[in-house]
Write a protein that holds these residues in place. Structure first.
Motif, mmCIF file in Angstrom:
data_model
loop_
_atom_site.group_PDB
_atom_site.id
_atom_site.type_symbol
_atom_site.label_atom_id
_atom_site.label_comp_id
_atom_site.label_asym_id
_atom_site.label_seq_id
_atom_site.Cartn_x
_atom_site.Cartn_y
_atom_site.Cartn_z
ATOM 1 N N UNK A 163 0.875 -1.128 0.066
ATOM 2 C CA UNK A 163 0.125 0.239 0.011
ATOM 3 C C UNK A 163 0.904 1.091 0.090
ATOM 4 N N UNK A 164 1.952 1.137 0.749
ATOM 5 C CA UNK A 164 2.768 2.526 1.009
ATOM 6 C C UNK A 164 3.695 2.492 -0.375
ATOM 7 N N UNK A 165 3.979 1.416 -1.059
ATOM 8 C CA UNK A 165 4.607 1.409 -2.318
ATOM 9 C C UNK A 165 3.952 2.052 -3.374
ATOM 10 N N UNK A 166 2.517 1.606 -3.389
ATOM 11 C CA UNK A 166 1.704 2.229 -4.495
ATOM 12 C C UNK A 166 1.790 3.795 -4.129
ATOM 13 N N UNK A 167 1.069 4.065 -3.033
ATOM 14 C CA UNK A 167 0.913 5.711 -2.900
ATOM 15 C C UNK A 167 2.007 6.611 -2.772
ATOM 16 N N UNK A 168 2.855 6.031 -1.866
ATOM 17 C CA UNK A 168 4.137 6.889 -1.320
ATOM 18 C C UNK A 168 5.127 6.946 -2.471
ATOM 19 N N UNK A 169 5.568 5.883 -3.303
ATOM 20 C CA UNK A 169 6.527 5.731 -4.277
ATOM 21 C C UNK A 169 6.096 6.062 -5.800
ATOM 22 N N UNK A 170 5.001 5.119 -5.988
ATOM 23 C CA UNK A 170 4.276 5.225 -7.467
ATOM 24 C C UNK A 170 3.576 6.710 -7.789
ATOM 25 N N UNK A 171 2.647 6.804 -6.543
ATOM 26 C CA UNK A 171 1.707 7.694 -6.995
ATOM 27 C C UNK A 171 2.006 9.177 -6.549
ATOM 28 N N UNK A 172 2.797 8.897 -5.307
ATOM 29 C CA UNK A 172 3.548 10.046 -4.513
ATOM 30 C C UNK A 172 2.312 11.148 -4.048
ATOM 31 N N UNK B 184 18.392 12.692 -13.439
ATOM 32 C CA UNK B 184 17.760 12.046 -12.642
ATOM 33 C C UNK B 184 16.344 12.600 -12.242
ATOM 34 N N UNK B 185 16.016 13.868 -12.847
ATOM 35 C CA UNK B 185 14.986 14.175 -12.949
ATOM 36 C C UNK B 185 13.879 14.063 -14.090
ATOM 37 N N UNK B 186 14.391 13.000 -14.982
ATOM 38 C CA UNK B 186 13.555 12.948 -16.160
ATOM 39 C C UNK B 186 12.233 12.321 -15.970
ATOM 40 N N UNK B 187 11.270 12.662 -16.715
ATOM 41 C CA UNK B 187 10.231 12.087 -16.699
ATOM 42 C C UNK B 187 9.062 13.054 -16.124
ATOM 43 N N UNK B 188 7.985 12.455 -15.786
ATOM 44 C CA UNK B 188 6.655 13.012 -14.995
ATOM 45 C C UNK B 188 6.774 12.406 -13.663
ATOM 46 N N UNK B 189 5.712 13.186 -12.791
ATOM 47 C CA UNK B 189 5.391 12.547 -11.663
ATOM 48 C C UNK B 189 5.183 10.999 -11.527
#
Ligand code: ZN
Length: 681
Positions: A335-344, A499-504
């Motif tokens: 749950x934390x990986x999905x929200x805190x890392x993937x979705x942020x 390292x900042x390439x991409x979107x959130x």
């Protein structure tokens, strides 16, 4: 026994740290502060903590550890700058070339390039970077990063990120590549659980001609085979215009879905054209008609229910995911990986946004409008109502002819990209720059965009071109994919830090692609959608968000339930899903649909095989709407598109504030739907 102990704690055991690690760390702390000064103390403490958190006996004993730290700690700004710059460059080369290899290996299966041989599929399935993170821990490059750059939690990014410089953001993204050290066998277990549940879902077909009612009548044509839940749901949508049997068909599908969710569906009717089934009485008989190549009914005409396989599959994905928890210290649950890392975006905030949509005062007003348009009271399956569609001014055939003439080949489309981009408001030199970084290939499937991962490589736009030339559907998809490619180009090639390439997250790249796709008629020089069409779209998007927000809340609560009940059986999980589906329904839908205890929110297949993926959909709708509204306000797409894409991989809220002035939220969508209510009747 061991298994039981682990599961009663709700997570697996923490990986063993070497016995000497604490004393070894304390000793180095003092030594390094003496050497580099008090000003470096915070960096030293953090670096040692990060390294010791991942260090195992297999990485070396205390002497190796101490030697490693002494050698690799960059204690002054010059050596830190050198280290940072070198890793930025070399990681770009590593990820970039890996990406190029993968793309080449997939070429035969991805492109319209003749027959696919069995070995082509093996090449396509091979991922050369699968062991990269493992290797970088083994050769200690990961530890060099962890010793020198900060891994930050979502909380830190949210509370402090606004004050960080671009370089600070880049440093924490760099460290983020190595924030987990998940052993290969755990990753394997996770992908195995994913593959098995995916396989289960991908074969879950219902043979529609074999659904019979009390009089033995068949509502659906022969050979129609629908995959749960996507095809079943799309059939409900497609049945609205059928004045004769539409409603009966929709009610039948609703019953089928309910049988799947409750697992009272007879196992014999799944993907089996040899039996007939009445989903209302649950009676199963040997098929009275033949509409497949299968042999004549060998007839397992029994109605033994499916043995909760659906929930066993879901449980397996949970159990596999949990194995990674101890190796992911800053996000110790799926749950934390999905929200805190993937979705942020923190889960609580996501939940709040969904509830804001679900309990919006415009829901009953839109429901009343749908009821009026349907001329009957709403039924539960009307959560999939799709009648807010503008009538196109042009027929599909007219559009096909225009597109085919303009784009006989993929090459013709590629050559037109600079001019297409200028029509979207990009300055000629920017259009030229982007176009030079995009290669167009003829796709085997419907089309996709494949970005580059290093600046010297190019983004690839894959589009479907028929022998008679491109058709309108292909063009519409190509414009969407081009949106992806343009975003990919700006957010890689025009970045200050690799390292900042991409979107959130993926919702943002989709939102940017929709900005392009929504303007496809303009690009053909045809009249763009009018006020009425825009209003219909707003209502359509709001209703779709209202539906999927409830489904997402079910997905979220089910994952919490599994973490709270690690020893649950499939039967217990089934009962929990039924209970949660009913509760969410009764709270947010029953007041509008006037029917209690409906189970439709539990039917989504992604809930079974996609590891808490569903909340991405409603977030995607909200983000797309916010961004689209902003682009409309600006009047021209080009310069704004470039400006927002070049922000890179910040947190979603920070990115959205930089783009539109507001954090991520449903306000733009709700406001547009409310305005639409005064236009559409
Ligand atoms: Zn897309």
């Amino acid at each position: 026994m061991k298994d039981q102990k682990e599961s009663s704690q709700g997570s697996a055991q923490t990986p063993a740290a070497p016995a000497w690690i604490n004393s070894g760390t304390a000793k180095l702390q003092n030594e390094l502060v003496r050497k580099y000064g008090e000003a470096q103390r915070a960096r030293i403490d953090r670096g040692l903590k990060q390294v010791s958190g991942f260090w195992r006996d297999s990485d070396g004993g205390q002497t190796v550890f101490e030697e490693f730290v002494r050698t690799n700690f960059a204690g002054d700004q010059t050596s830190l700058d050198t280290l940072f710059g070198r890793f930025e460059y070399l990681l770009e080369q590593t990820f970039g070339h890996m990406n190029e290899i993968s793309r080449e290996l997939r070429q035969q299966t991805d492109l319209d390039a003749g027959p696919v041989q069995p070995y082509d599929e093996v090449f396509a399935g091979y991922d050369p970077s699968a062991h990269l993170i493992d290797d970088f821990f083994a050769n200690k490059l990961a530890f060099v990063v962890l010793l020198n750059f900060p891994v930050t939690t979502l909380d830190e990014k949210l509370t402090e990120g606004e004050k960080w410089s671009r370089r600070q953001w880049a440093e924490t993204r760099l460290a983020g590549f190595f924030s987990k050290r998940i052993p290969a066998d755990v990753n394997l277990a996770i992908s195995k659980a994913g593959a098995e549940s995916g396989q289960y879902i991908s074969q879950y077909n219902i043979w529609m001609h074999h659904l019979v009612d009390d009089k033995g009548q068949r509502l659906f044509p022969p050979k129609k085979r629908l995959l749960s839940h996507w095809n079943l749901r799309d059939e409900i949508k497609a049945d609205y215009p059928d004045p004769q049997n539409g409603l009966a068909k929709q009610r039948t599908i609703e019953k089928v879905m309910e049988r799947i969710v409750t697992q009272t569906i007879p196992e014999a009717v799944i993907d089996n054209p040899q039996v007939d089934w009445n989903p209302f009485t649950n009676e199963v008989k040997a098929a009275a008609v033949k509409d497949s190549d299968a042999a004549q009914p060998a007839g397992q005409a029994v109605n033994t229910p499916e043995p909760n396989t659906r929930y066993r599959m879901l449980l397996e994905t949970y159990r596999a995911s949990r194995l990674a928890d101890p190796y992911s210290p800053t996000a110790p649950t799926l749950i934390a990986r999905r929200f805190d890392e993937d979705r942020q975006i923190p889960e609580q905030r996501v939940q709040k946004m969904f509830e804001q949509v679900l309990s919006s005062p415009i829901v009953p007003r839109i429901a009343a409008l749908i009821q009026k348009r349907l001329g009957r009271p709403l039924e539960p399956f009307d959560i999939w109502y799709n009648g807010f569609r503008p009538k196109s001014k042009y027929s599909e055939a007219e559009l096909d002819a225009i597109v085919a003439k303009r784009y006989p080949t993929a090459k013709a489309y590629e050559q037109d990209i600079p001019s297409l981009l200028q029509k979207l408001g990009f300055a000629p030199d920017r259009a030229k720059f982007v176009a030079a970084n995009i290669v167009v290939d003829p796709a085997r499937g419907s089309g996709h965009a494949m970005g580059a991962a290093m600046r010297q490589a190019k983004a690839h736009l894959r589009t479907r071109v028929e022998r008679s030339g491109m058709n309108y559907k292909g063009f519409n998809i190509a414009v969407h994919e081009m949106g992806h490619n343009v975003e990919q180009t700006f957010s890689l090639n025009s970045m200050d830090y690799y390292s900042l390439n991409g979107v959130p997250n993926t919702a943002f790249t989709e939102a940017l692609a929709f900005v392009f796709q929504g303007r496809d008629l303009e690009l053909l020089g045809l009249q763009s959608p009018d006020e009425q069409a825009a209003a219909l779209k707003a209502l359509n998007d709001f209703w779709a968000t209202y539906e999927i927000a409830g489904v997402s809340l079910v997905d979220m609560r089910v994952w919490h339930w599994m973490y709270d009940h690690p020893d649950a059986t499939p039967e217990q999980l089934r009962d929990a899903v039924l209970q949660i589906s009913k509760e969410i329904w009764n709270r947010y839908y029953e007041p509008v649909f006037h029917k209690k205890d409906v189970l439709l929110l539990g039917i989504y297949s992604h809930m079974i095989d996609s590891f808490l993926y569903l909340p991405d959909y409603p977030l995607g709708h909200m983000i797309a709407f916010q961004l689209e509204e902003h682009m409309e306000k600006e009047g021209k797409v080009g310069p704004e598109f470039e400006r927002v894409a070049r922000q890179g991989r910040l947190t979603p809220d920070l990115w959205m504030k930089g783009a539109t002035g507001s954090s991520v939220g449903p306000e733009a969508l709700v406001a547009a739907a409310e305005r639409a209510l005064s236009i559409v009747r």
